[in-house]
Every structure is written in C-alpha cells, then in structure tokens.
Design an enzyme around this catalytic site. Structure first.
Site, short mmCIF file in Angstrom:
data_model
loop_
_atom_site.label_atom_id
_atom_site.label_comp_id
_atom_site.label_asym_id
_atom_site.label_seq_id
_atom_site.Cartn_x
_atom_site.Cartn_y
_atom_site.Cartn_z
N ARG A 138 0.80 -1.22 0.00
CA ARG A 138 0.00 0.00 0.00
C ARG A 138 0.84 1.27 0.00
O ARG A 138 0.62 2.18 -0.81
CB ARG A 138 -0.92 0.05 1.24
CG ARG A 138 -2.17 -0.75 1.12
CD ARG A 138 -2.54 -1.35 2.46
NE ARG A 138 -1.59 -2.39 2.76
CZ ARG A 138 -1.73 -3.65 2.33
NH1 ARG A 138 -2.80 -3.99 1.69
NH2 ARG A 138 -0.81 -4.56 2.58
N THR A 139 1.78 1.36 0.92
CA THR A 139 2.48 2.64 1.11
C THR A 139 3.30 2.98 -0.13
O THR A 139 3.22 4.09 -0.66
CB THR A 139 3.39 2.56 2.36
OG1 THR A 139 2.61 2.04 3.44
CG2 THR A 139 3.94 3.92 2.72
N LYS A 186 26.31 -4.12 0.77
CA LYS A 186 27.79 -4.08 0.81
C LYS A 186 28.31 -3.45 2.09
O LYS A 186 29.50 -3.32 2.28
CB LYS A 186 28.32 -3.29 -0.39
CG LYS A 186 27.90 -3.80 -1.74
CD LYS A 186 28.40 -2.84 -2.83
CE LYS A 186 27.51 -2.88 -4.04
NZ LYS A 186 27.69 -1.70 -4.90
N ARG A 215 11.16 3.94 4.03
CA ARG A 215 10.70 2.88 4.96
C ARG A 215 11.93 2.09 5.37
O ARG A 215 12.69 1.62 4.51
CB ARG A 215 9.67 1.97 4.31
CG ARG A 215 9.40 0.73 5.19
CD ARG A 215 8.20 -0.05 4.74
NE ARG A 215 6.97 0.66 5.03
CZ ARG A 215 5.77 0.10 4.97
NH1 ARG A 215 5.64 -1.17 4.64
NH2 ARG A 215 4.68 0.80 5.24
N HIS A 217 4.51 5.42 11.84
CA HIS A 217 4.04 5.35 10.45
C HIS A 217 3.09 6.54 10.27
O HIS A 217 1.88 6.38 10.14
CB HIS A 217 3.34 4.01 10.21
CG HIS A 217 3.14 3.65 8.78
ND1 HIS A 217 3.32 4.54 7.73
CD2 HIS A 217 2.77 2.47 8.20
CE1 HIS A 217 3.07 3.92 6.59
NE2 HIS A 217 2.74 2.66 6.85
N1 CP Z 1 -0.49 -0.25 5.88
C1 CP Z 1 0.74 -0.42 5.33
O1 CP Z 1 1.72 0.25 5.68
O2 CP Z 1 0.77 -1.36 4.34
P1 CP Z 1 2.07 -1.79 3.53
O3 CP Z 1 3.04 -2.43 4.50
O4 CP Z 1 1.59 -2.73 2.48
O5 CP Z 1 2.68 -0.54 2.93
#
Ligand code: CP
Length: 317
Positions: free
Chosen positions: A60-61, A90, A111, A139
């Site tokens: 999603r993100t 590396k 991320r 998040h």
């Molecule tokens: N909700 C969420 O962060 O989903 P993903 O890990 O698929 O990005």
C-alpha cells in the site's frame, strides 16, 4: 539547490505527534477536494523527482505514494527491497545512502527497519524526508489516512472511544495513531493484546502523564463487554519484529475479531485495519457496513497526494 529544498528546507514528516490541528484541518479538506476532483492537481509536482527507499516490504504505502507522485505530475526513482538491492548489502550506512540520494532527488520517502531511521535520515539529508514506516515506532502517513477515515465517519476527532486490538508492542500504525488521537480532548482508549504484545511502557507513561484514559485487556470478549467502542482498530501480530519464533507463536492467533463479535458492536461504530491482515480478522465480516479497511487503503492515495501537495505548496511561501 533543487526545487523543493529551495522553498521548504525543513518540511520533514517524521512522527504523528508533529501534526497540529491546523495541519490536520488543511490536509483533511485538501484530501476531500482531491478525492472529489474539485481541483486540478495534475501539474503540482511537475519537474520534481522523488526518491523512494524501501528497506522493508510494502504494498500500500509504496504503490500509493508512487501513484500519488505520478498523478501530481512528478516523477520518481526507487530501490525496491533496498536491504538487498542497494549498496546497503555491501555495508553502506543509511546516513551515507541518504547523503548521496539527497543529490539525486527533491525529497525522500523512506521505509526502514530501524526505529530511529527517519531521524537519522533527516540529520544527513538536505532535502525533505517523509517517514513511510520506521521499525516498530512510527508510520505517520498511515495515521493521516486513519484520521481522515475516522473524520469521514464521525465528523470529529474528539470524544471518541478507540479500541486497539492486536500487537501494540511492535505495531507502528497503532503507536502513531495513539500518539495523535491522544492530543485531542476526551478520547479514551482500550488496548486488547496478547500478554507479550502489550503497549510499551513509554506509551502508557505518556498517556498517564497527559491524563488520557486507557484500559488494558487480554480478552476481546471482556474488553467489548466493558468498553463502548466507536473505533475498533485491528492489527496483525508483527511476525518480523519478534526476537524468537517461540515468542511469535505465543501471540499468533490469540486474538481474532470474528463474525460473532459484530453483534456486540453498536451501529455507528467502525472497524478499521491498516492491512495487510493475516488471521486476526475474519474475512466474512468484510461486507459489514461498519468495515472501513478497504476505504482506508483507497483514501491512502488521496491523503498522500494531499500531503505531497502541501509539502510543495509550503515551499512557495
Ligand atoms: N499499511 C501499510 O503500511 O501497508 P504496507 O506495508 O503494504 O505498505
């Protein structure tokens, strides 16, 4: 100096606590306008390049950010699975990678598995950093999606009873959501988790210090009998964050929101989940009108478009 850096050198999105009411009012309104096609945003990011660095898996993100950038007229570079397919393998540090990438793009969407990764990135970046998930900690863009979805349903972010179900020790979406909703008056929380996934002491201490009411349960039935929830926010047990497989097995499948729980829920309540889900929520409740999780994923695109537009617009001032 690149286009975004020139206008807004410090516009980083790091943790949910940074959002104030003014910012939230603006992003909720802008998300509505974009979602309902009230404004043309197709050239907003024209000429800019975003860098997406994902050291952990995402559906999603990552894809909603990529779609948001393209719909705003921007372009992006990315390294999918950066843990294995960037020079991280590396031995390159995150800070060195960020320094380098700062010269290739106008903003970074990161991320990473380390809790403090986005703070480290900010220190070494000369372009804006957006935290797209940092370890078990934060998040913040998911929280904006959750807040938007809650506001759509209730028209307010105050006076809400919020039940969070699942892995509160390792779930970054829960942590970010609690920190932000705890800033609004008269919100009360009920945490339902397996014993080895309880909310961490820094969170419960934060709530106590700020006089925010919360209860803790390990039985969903008992929690639902005692707490009149407006929002039920279910999350998976975060397998990837346990120190040993046996610890994970202790928590796995302990708490499952099932079809029979629906009858205990009031008509105006909503059921949320940031997804992905494993077995913590029965698929046969998906058609219940109170379910919002696919609405959340859909809103993700528009909220992230609004966030990027606000970041860009703030640079013009
Ligand atoms: N909700 C969420 O962060 O989903 P993903 O890990 O698929 O990005």
């Amino acid at each position: 100096m690149n286009v975004i850096q020139r206008i807004s050198p410090y516009r980083h999105i790091i943790e949910s606590q940074q959002f104030d009411k003014n910012y939230l009012d603006k992003i909720l309104k802008l998300t509505d306008e974009i979602k309902n096609k009230k404004i043309d945003v197709s050239s907003t990011l024209k000429g800019s390049v975003g860098a997406l660095l994902f050291y952990e898996a995402s559906t999603r993100t990552r894809l909603s950010f990529e779609s948001a950038i393209l719909r705003l007229g921007g372009s992006f570079i990315h390294t999918e699975n950066a843990r294995d397919f960037s020079s991280s393998i590396k031995g390159e540090t995150l800070s060195d990678s960020i320094r380098v990438i700062s010269d290739y793009a106008d903003y970074i969407i990161l991320r990473h598995f380390d809790d403090d990764s986005s703070k480290v990135a900010v220190k070494h970046s000369n372009i804006p950093v957006i935290n797209a998930g940092s370890g078990k900690e934060q998040h913040p863009t998911q929280t904006l999606i959750d807040i938007y979805t809650i506001f759509q349903s209730f028209g307010r972010l105050t006076n809400l009873n919020i039940m969070l179900i699942g892995d509160l020790a390792h779930g970054r979406t829960c942590t970010s959501l609690i920190y932000l909703l705890a800033k609004f008056p008269n919100n009360k929380f009920c945490f339902v988790s397996p014993d080895n996934c309880r909310a961490r002491p820094n969170m419960t201490m934060h709530l106590k210090n700020n006089n925010v009411l919360f209860a803790e349960h390990s039985s969903l039935e008992q929690a639902m009998a005692e707490f009149d929830g407006d929002v039920l926010y279910v999350t998976r047990v975060q397998k990837e964050r346990f120190s040993s497989p046996s610890e994970y097995l202790k928590a796995k499948s302990q708490i499952i929101f099932k079809y029979q729980h629906l009858s205990k829920l009031k008509e105006q309540a909503i059921i949320m989940h940031p997804l992905p889900r494993v077995d913590e929520i029965d698929h046969d409740i998906d058609t219940d009108p109170r379910v919002r999780y696919f609405e959340q994923t859909k809103n993700g695109l528009y909220v992230r478009m609004a966030l990027l537009k606000m970041m860009y617009d703030s640079m013009k001032k």
